[in-house]
Design a protein around this motif. Structure first.
Motif, PDB file in Angstrom:
ATOM      1  N   LEU A 279       0.828  -1.205   0.000  1.00 13.18           N
ATOM      2  CA  LEU A 279       0.000   0.000   0.000  1.00 13.18           C
ATOM      3  C   LEU A 279       0.864   1.258   0.000  1.00 13.18           C
ATOM      4  CD1 LEU A 279      -2.947  -0.811   2.445  1.00 13.18           C
ATOM      5  CD2 LEU A 279      -3.135  -0.136   0.047  1.00 13.18           C
ATOM      6  N   GLN A 280       1.922   1.240   0.799  1.00 12.78           N
ATOM      7  CA  GLN A 280       2.844   2.370   0.855  1.00 12.78           C
ATOM      8  C   GLN A 280       3.418   2.664  -0.534  1.00 12.78           C
ATOM      9  OE1 GLN A 280       4.101   4.305   3.409  1.00 12.78           O
ATOM     10  NE2 GLN A 280       5.993   5.112   2.499  1.00 12.78           N
ATOM     11  N   LYS A 281       3.853   1.605  -1.212  1.00 10.80           N
ATOM     12  CA  LYS A 281       4.502   1.796  -2.506  1.00 10.80           C
ATOM     13  C   LYS A 281       3.512   2.189  -3.600  1.00 10.80           C
ATOM     14  CE  LYS A 281       7.922  -0.255  -5.564  1.00 10.80           C
ATOM     15  NZ  LYS A 281       8.891  -1.353  -5.756  1.00 10.80           N
ATOM     16  N   ILE A 282       2.364   1.538  -3.657  1.00  8.50           N
ATOM     17  CA  ILE A 282       1.421   1.828  -4.737  1.00  8.50           C
ATOM     18  C   ILE A 282       0.836   3.237  -4.582  1.00  8.50           C
ATOM     19  CG2 ILE A 282      -0.670   0.927  -3.641  1.00  8.50           C
ATOM     20  CD1 ILE A 282       0.400   0.481  -7.338  1.00  8.50           C
ATOM     21  N   ARG A 283       0.738   3.731  -3.360  1.00 11.63           N
ATOM     22  CA  ARG A 283       0.281   5.108  -3.165  1.00 11.63           C
ATOM     23  C   ARG A 283       1.321   6.100  -3.697  1.00 11.63           C
ATOM     24  NH1 ARG A 283      -2.579   3.572   2.218  1.00 11.63           N
ATOM     25  NH2 ARG A 283      -4.775   3.968   1.681  1.00 11.63           N
ATOM     26  N   LEU A 284       2.594   5.831  -3.418  1.00 12.09           N
ATOM     27  CA  LEU A 284       3.658   6.697  -3.936  1.00 12.09           C
ATOM     28  C   LEU A 284       3.688   6.662  -5.465  1.00 12.09           C
ATOM     29  CD1 LEU A 284       6.536   5.943  -1.406  1.00 12.09           C
ATOM     30  CD2 LEU A 284       5.280   8.099  -1.652  1.00 12.09           C
ATOM     31  N   LEU A 285       3.507   5.478  -6.022  1.00 10.14           N
ATOM     32  CA  LEU A 285       3.488   5.348  -7.480  1.00 10.14           C
ATOM     33  C   LEU A 285       2.279   6.067  -8.085  1.00 10.14           C
ATOM     34  CD1 LEU A 285       4.524   1.584  -7.801  1.00 10.14           C
ATOM     35  CD2 LEU A 285       5.918   3.573  -8.392  1.00 10.14           C
ATOM     36  N   SER A 286       1.146   5.971  -7.420  1.00 15.41           N
ATOM     37  CA  SER A 286      -0.062   6.656  -7.897  1.00 15.41           C
ATOM     38  C   SER A 286       0.126   8.166  -7.846  1.00 15.41           C
ATOM     39  CB  SER A 286      -1.270   6.249  -7.049  1.00 15.41           C
ATOM     40  OG  SER A 286      -1.490   4.851  -7.131  1.00 15.41           O
ATOM     41  N   LEU A 287       0.814   8.631  -6.806  1.00 20.45           N
ATOM     42  CA  LEU A 287       1.102  10.057  -6.690  1.00 20.45           C
ATOM     43  C   LEU A 287       2.031  10.505  -7.817  1.00 20.45           C
ATOM     44  CD1 LEU A 287       0.895  12.719  -5.154  1.00 20.45           C
ATOM     45  CD2 LEU A 287       2.740  11.918  -3.644  1.00 20.45           C
ATOM     46  N   ALA A 288       3.005   9.678  -8.151  1.00 23.03           N
ATOM     47  CA  ALA A 288       3.923  10.001  -9.252  1.00 23.03           C
ATOM     48  C   ALA A 288       3.157  10.121 -10.567  1.00 23.03           C
ATOM     49  CB  ALA A 288       5.007   8.936  -9.363  1.00 23.03           C
ATOM     50  N   THR A 289       2.217   9.223 -10.798  1.00 26.04           N
ATOM     51  CA  THR A 289       1.413   9.263 -12.030  1.00 26.04           C
ATOM     52  C   THR A 289       0.571  10.533 -12.084  1.00 26.04           C
ATOM     53  OG1 THR A 289       1.298   6.853 -12.152  1.00 26.04           O
ATOM     54  CG2 THR A 289      -0.377   8.093 -13.349  1.00 26.04           C
ATOM     55  N   LEU A 290      -0.071  10.845 -10.976  1.00 24.83           N
ATOM     56  CA  LEU A 290      -0.936  12.023 -10.909  1.00 24.83           C
ATOM     57  C   LEU A 290      -0.134  13.299 -11.164  1.00 24.83           C
ATOM     58  CD1 LEU A 290      -3.703  13.260 -10.263  1.00 24.83           C
ATOM     59  CD2 LEU A 290      -3.050  13.250  -7.840  1.00 24.83           C
ATOM     60  N   THR A 291       1.013  13.432 -10.534  1.00 28.42           N
ATOM     61  CA  THR A 291       1.809  14.666 -10.667  1.00 28.42           C
ATOM     62  C   THR A 291       2.549  14.745 -11.994  1.00 28.42           C
ATOM     63  OG1 THR A 291       3.604  13.570  -9.441  1.00 28.42           O
ATOM     64  CG2 THR A 291       2.117  14.999  -8.186  1.00 28.42           C
ATOM     65  N   SER A 292       2.610  13.648 -12.733  1.00 28.93           N
ATOM     66  CA  SER A 292       3.231  13.700 -14.063  1.00 28.93           C
ATOM     67  C   SER A 292       2.243  14.197 -15.114  1.00 28.93           C
ATOM     68  CB  SER A 292       3.746  12.312 -14.465  1.00 28.93           C
ATOM     69  OG  SER A 292       2.679  11.410 -14.693  1.00 28.93           O
ATOM     70  N   GLU A 293       0.957  14.216 -14.745  1.00 29.18           N
ATOM     71  CA  GLU A 293      -0.086  14.601 -15.693  1.00 29.18           C
ATOM     72  C   GLU A 293      -0.490  16.066 -15.585  1.00 29.18           C
ATOM     73  OE1 GLU A 293      -3.060  11.791 -14.631  1.00 29.18           O
ATOM     74  OE2 GLU A 293      -2.195  10.166 -15.840  1.00 29.18           O
ATOM     75  N   GLN A 294      -0.188  16.703 -14.449  1.00 27.66           N
ATOM     76  CA  GLN A 294      -0.533  18.117 -14.289  1.00 27.66           C
ATOM     77  C   GLN A 294       0.463  18.792 -13.354  1.00 27.66           C
ATOM     78  OE1 GLN A 294      -4.368  18.450 -11.983  1.00 27.66           O
ATOM     79  NE2 GLN A 294      -4.464  16.261 -12.427  1.00 27.66           N
ATOM     80  N   SER A 295       0.676  20.077 -13.582  1.00 31.34           N
ATOM     81  CA  SER A 295       1.703  20.797 -12.825  1.00 31.34           C
ATOM     82  C   SER A 295       1.188  21.403 -11.531  1.00 31.34           C
ATOM     83  CB  SER A 295       2.312  21.905 -13.691  1.00 31.34           C
ATOM     84  OG  SER A 295       1.306  22.810 -14.125  1.00 31.34           O
ATOM     85  N   LYS A 296      -0.124  21.580 -11.409  1.00 30.92           N
ATOM     86  CA  LYS A 296      -0.721  22.097 -10.173  1.00 30.92           C
ATOM     87  C   LYS A 296      -1.794  21.114  -9.715  1.00 30.92           C
ATOM     88  CE  LYS A 296       0.076  27.007 -11.183  1.00 30.92           C
ATOM     89  NZ  LYS A 296       0.979  27.237 -10.038  1.00 30.92           N
ATOM     90  N   VAL A 297      -1.526  20.490  -8.584  1.00 29.42           N
ATOM     91  CA  VAL A 297      -2.426  19.430  -8.119  1.00 29.42           C
ATOM     92  C   VAL A 297      -3.006  19.812  -6.769  1.00 29.42           C
ATOM     93  CG1 VAL A 297      -2.688  16.959  -7.749  1.00 29.42           C
ATOM     94  CG2 VAL A 297      -0.851  17.800  -9.241  1.00 29.42           C
ATOM     95  N   PRO A 298      -4.326  19.960  -6.647  1.00 33.83           N
ATOM     96  CA  PRO A 298      -4.956  20.297  -5.369  1.00 33.83           C
ATOM     97  C   PRO A 298      -4.786  19.181  -4.336  1.00 33.83           C
ATOM     98  CG  PRO A 298      -6.451  20.684  -7.215  1.00 33.83           C
ATOM     99  CD  PRO A 298      -5.296  19.919  -7.755  1.00 33.83           C
ATOM    100  N   TYR A 299      -4.660  19.574  -3.093  1.00 32.24           N
ATOM    101  CA  TYR A 299      -4.587  18.593  -2.005  1.00 32.24           C
ATOM    102  C   TYR A 299      -5.779  17.639  -2.062  1.00 32.24           C
ATOM    103  CZ  TYR A 299      -0.866  21.100   0.579  1.00 32.24           C
ATOM    104  OH  TYR A 299       0.303  21.679   0.980  1.00 32.24           O
ATOM    105  N   SER A 300      -6.950  18.201  -2.373  1.00 35.45           N
ATOM    106  CA  SER A 300      -8.177  17.389  -2.363  1.00 35.45           C
ATOM    107  C   SER A 300      -8.121  16.261  -3.392  1.00 35.45           C
ATOM    108  CB  SER A 300      -9.393  18.279  -2.650  1.00 35.45           C
ATOM    109  OG  SER A 300      -9.239  18.949  -3.899  1.00 35.45           O
TER     110      SER A 300
END
Length: 401
Positions: free
Chosen positions: A291-312
């Protein structure tokens, strides 16, 4: 004692070798007879003489003369001198193997000296000599068995180019890569993983079935290694691809799980875990770590798609409380998954760069778009500079009378 003198005759070298052993055995009060050696020399049975003296005297030298490295090394240096006076390649192979086997028999006894002697044997052959492969394999095995792992690590930096020089077979490559991977399996897992990948790269679609166990292992390692965040390269390996359609259910499930960590996100992992609640423990993985790793990987994917990401949005994607978002972003930054700044006032993550987990058509398209924006920006900047040149006020000089 004469040591490594190429100009000496074979007869002189034989006599020197026998005399040296006689002297050492007398000094140690050990029973000995050189008659068998002299008979072999008299009958010009050089290979049998060298094989016999190496196999017989190596044990004596390392047990009874262990405090005299110079005497032991000198003995083997003369052996090597005689070895390279042989002209028949098969005879050289026989004697070289006898030396390797004799030195490897008791790896923990005076291992540093044994490694040095094997290194001398290795270096005595030309850089592209096929002989070097078997010597190097024995050297790596000896160093491993005697827990000289740093020596092994230092020696393997140029291994791929060496294997090319030695023109080794696929089987020889596999044997060495597998050995090195197993050597570092417990203490340097990332290095072990890298050589397991090299091993699996030697398999094709036709012979991948025999590598199923190791292919499953490399998939599990790609998940369990917390510092490894990009593993899409495994999807290109035929040996790993074979697992997808494997009749062994554990192997096909392992492939499915690896693919999730290589290309997908948290939601896919949770669905897999729901369908196979007991599977992780059977392959030695922890749900908390996953879970720790897949969350970090999911965060990497999300932040690679947009430059400004809301906390929400991060909170929703990772299924965490919004108050935990900053902690996860910091963890991702510490793991070099992304470079970003936290805008705590507006509760936005400003992304400078982020790791691309996979690079396919979508990523190429994204890169193309960014390049077009960059090109347009540069073009506009150049135009501004050009305009400034044509519109600048010309200097006025006052004339004095």
């Amino acid at each position: 004692m004469t040591i490594f003198i190429d100009l000496a005759s074979l007869e002189d070298l034989y006599n020197d070798l026998i005399s040296h052993i006689e002297t050492l055995r007398k000094k140690k009060g050990s029973e000995y007879s050189v008659a068998d050696y002299q008979i072999l020399i008299g009958e010009q049975r050089t290979v049998e003489f060298l094989s016999k003296i190496v196999s017989t005297e190596t044990d004596f030298l390392f047990k009874e003369c262990k405090d005299s490295d110079k005497d032991i090394e000198g003995f083997f240096n003369v052996i090597l001198t005689i070895l390279h006076k042989l002209e028949n390649e098969d005879e050289i192979n026989i004697v070289s193997q006898k030396i390797r086997d004799s030195l490897s028999a008791h790896p923990t006894e005076n291992s540093q000296l044994k490694i040095k002697i094997l290194t001398n044997l290795f270096n005595s052959f030309q850089p592209k000599s096929p002989q070097r492969y078997d010597i190097f394999f024995a050297l790596v095995k000896l160093a491993s068995d005697s827990n000289n792992l740093e020596f092994v690590k230092y020696q393997i930096t140029d291994i791929d180019s060496w294997l090319e020089d030695w023109n080794v077979s696929i089987q020889q490559k596999r044997k060495l890569y597998k050995l090195i991977s197993n050597i570092f399996k417990e203490k340097q897992r990332m290095l072990s993983h890298q050589f397991l990948v090299k091993y699996l790269q030697t398999f094709t679609k036709e012979d991948s079935q025999e590598a199923q166990e190791d292919a499953a292992r490399v998939c599990i390692e790609s998940i369990s290694l917390q510092e490894l965040y990009q593993s899409d390269y495994l999807l290109d390996l035929p040996a790993v691809q074979y697992l997808e359609g494997s009749t062994v259910s554990a192997n096909s499930l392992t492939y499915e799980l690896m693919k999730i960590f290589a290309t997908e996100q948290l939601e896919s992992y949770l669905q897999f875990q729901q369908k196979n609640p007991n599977f992780l423990s059977t392959i030695g993985l922890s749900n908390d770590d996953c879970l720790q790793k897949i969350r970090l990987l999911s965060l990497a994917t999300l932040t690679s798609e947009q430059s400004k990401v809301p906390y929400s949005l991060i909170s929703k994607m990772l299924q965490i409380d919004e108050n935990e978002v900053e902690m996860w972003v910091i963890n991702a930054m510490e793991g070099d998954l992304l470079d970003a700044k936290l805008d705590q006032l507006n509760r936005i993550v400003n992304v400078n760069s982020s790791t691309q987990r996979v690079f396919n058509k979508s990523q190429w398209s994204q890169l193309g778009q960014r390049f077009s924006v960059w090109k347009s920006s540069v073009k506009n900047l150049l135009q501004v500079i050009e305009n400034a040149k044509t519109t600048q006020v010309k200097p006025f000089y006052f004339q004095t009378r």
